[in-house]
Design a protein around this motif. Structure first.
Motif, PDB file in Angstrom:
ATOM      1  N   GLY A  41       6.557   5.626   2.814  1.00 14.95           N
ATOM      2  CA  GLY A  41       7.129   6.718   3.615  1.00 14.95           C
ATOM      3  C   GLY A  41       7.803   6.237   4.890  1.00 14.95           C
ATOM      4  N   PRO A  42       7.097   5.485   5.740  1.00 10.12           N
ATOM      5  CA  PRO A  42       7.739   5.013   6.970  1.00 10.12           C
ATOM      6  C   PRO A  42       8.924   4.075   6.714  1.00 10.12           C
ATOM      7  CG  PRO A  42       5.350   4.781   7.124  1.00 10.12           C
ATOM      8  CD  PRO A  42       5.661   5.209   5.717  1.00 10.12           C
TER       9      PRO A  42
ATOM     10  N   THR B 167      11.861   6.184   5.470  1.00 12.60           N
ATOM     11  CA  THR B 167      12.395   7.022   6.545  1.00 12.60           C
ATOM     12  C   THR B 167      13.294   6.200   7.465  1.00 12.60           C
ATOM     13  OG1 THR B 167      10.475   8.486   6.427  1.00 12.60           O
ATOM     14  CG2 THR B 167      11.801   8.559   8.459  1.00 12.60           C
TER      15      THR B 167
ATOM     16  N   PRO C  49       0.843  -1.203   0.000  1.00 14.67           N
ATOM     17  CA  PRO C  49       0.000   0.000   0.000  1.00 14.67           C
ATOM     18  C   PRO C  49       0.881   1.257   0.000  1.00 14.67           C
ATOM     19  CG  PRO C  49      -0.073  -1.088   2.137  1.00 14.67           C
ATOM     20  CD  PRO C  49       0.713  -1.984   1.225  1.00 14.67           C
ATOM     21  N   ALA C  50       0.379   2.304  -0.611  1.00 11.51           N
ATOM     22  CA  ALA C  50       1.149   3.544  -0.760  1.00 11.51           C
ATOM     23  C   ALA C  50       1.639   4.102   0.576  1.00 11.51           C
ATOM     24  CB  ALA C  50       0.314   4.580  -1.498  1.00 11.51           C
ATOM     25  N   TRP C  51       0.828   3.974   1.623  1.00 13.99           N
ATOM     26  CA  TRP C  51       1.197   4.554   2.915  1.00 13.99           C
ATOM     27  C   TRP C  51       2.433   3.909   3.530  1.00 13.99           C
ATOM     28  CZ3 TRP C  51       1.591   1.243   6.916  1.00 13.99           C
ATOM     29  CH2 TRP C  51       0.869   0.057   6.844  1.00 13.99           C
ATOM     30  N   LEU C  52       2.799   2.719   3.079  1.00 17.54           N
ATOM     31  CA  LEU C  52       3.922   1.989   3.662  1.00 17.54           C
ATOM     32  C   LEU C  52       5.286   2.554   3.241  1.00 17.54           C
ATOM     33  CD1 LEU C  52       4.690  -0.483   5.409  1.00 17.54           C
ATOM     34  CD2 LEU C  52       4.722  -1.815   3.304  1.00 17.54           C
TER      35      LEU C  52
END
Length: 150
Positions: free
Chosen positions: A47-48, A51, A42-45
């Protein structure tokens, strides 16, 4: 420079460059229309994960810089960072999964080379790159799959 300042500088620079690259090279509408494999995260994964990886890349770079700043390992560290920062423009801005694949495979080679070279200088630095190698290997597979599907 005190070691803690070196660590802070490396982390801030790496995380900052990674965030900047992501901001100026967003996936956009083109990417949304592409066929993706079933294992596409999923796209939200992203970034974290990136980082955390950028923090580890920064720490590894600082460790080698403090022990052997003119070493081959440090040169490869800088090289992998350049390749890392080239992937988003190659894939997203130029809309080229083929060029992205060339960049990500080159990055994987550089990451593995860093692991091998850094191990002789600082084992912890080489271990910090193991999750990065796994993620870049996965990214290469994902990139290849998108190239094949589109």
């Amino acid at each position: 420079m005190k070691p803690i300042l070196t660590y802070i500088a490396f982390i801030v620079i790496v995380v900052g460059l990674g965030m900047f690259s992501g901001l100026i090279n967003p996936p956009g509408d083109w990417y949304a229309t592409l066929e993706k494999p079933f294992f596409n995260p999923p796209a939200w994964l992203f970034g974290p994960v990136w980082t955390a990886l950028y923090v580890m890349i920064g720490i590894a770079g600082a460790r080698i810089w403090l022990k052997a700043p003119a070493s081959a390992a440090m040169q490869v560290w800088f090289g992998q960072l350049v390749l890392n920062l080239l992937w988003s423009p190659a894939f997203f801005r130029l809309q080229s999964p083929a060029l992205g694949l060339v960049v990500v495979l080159s990055m994987l080679v550089a990451v593995i080379a860093f692991i091998v070279l850094a191990r002789r200088i600082d084992r912890a630095a080489s271990y910090l790159f193991l999750p990065y190698a796994a993620w870049v290997g996965f990214a290469a597979l994902l990139n290849l799959s998108i190239l094949i599907l589109n």
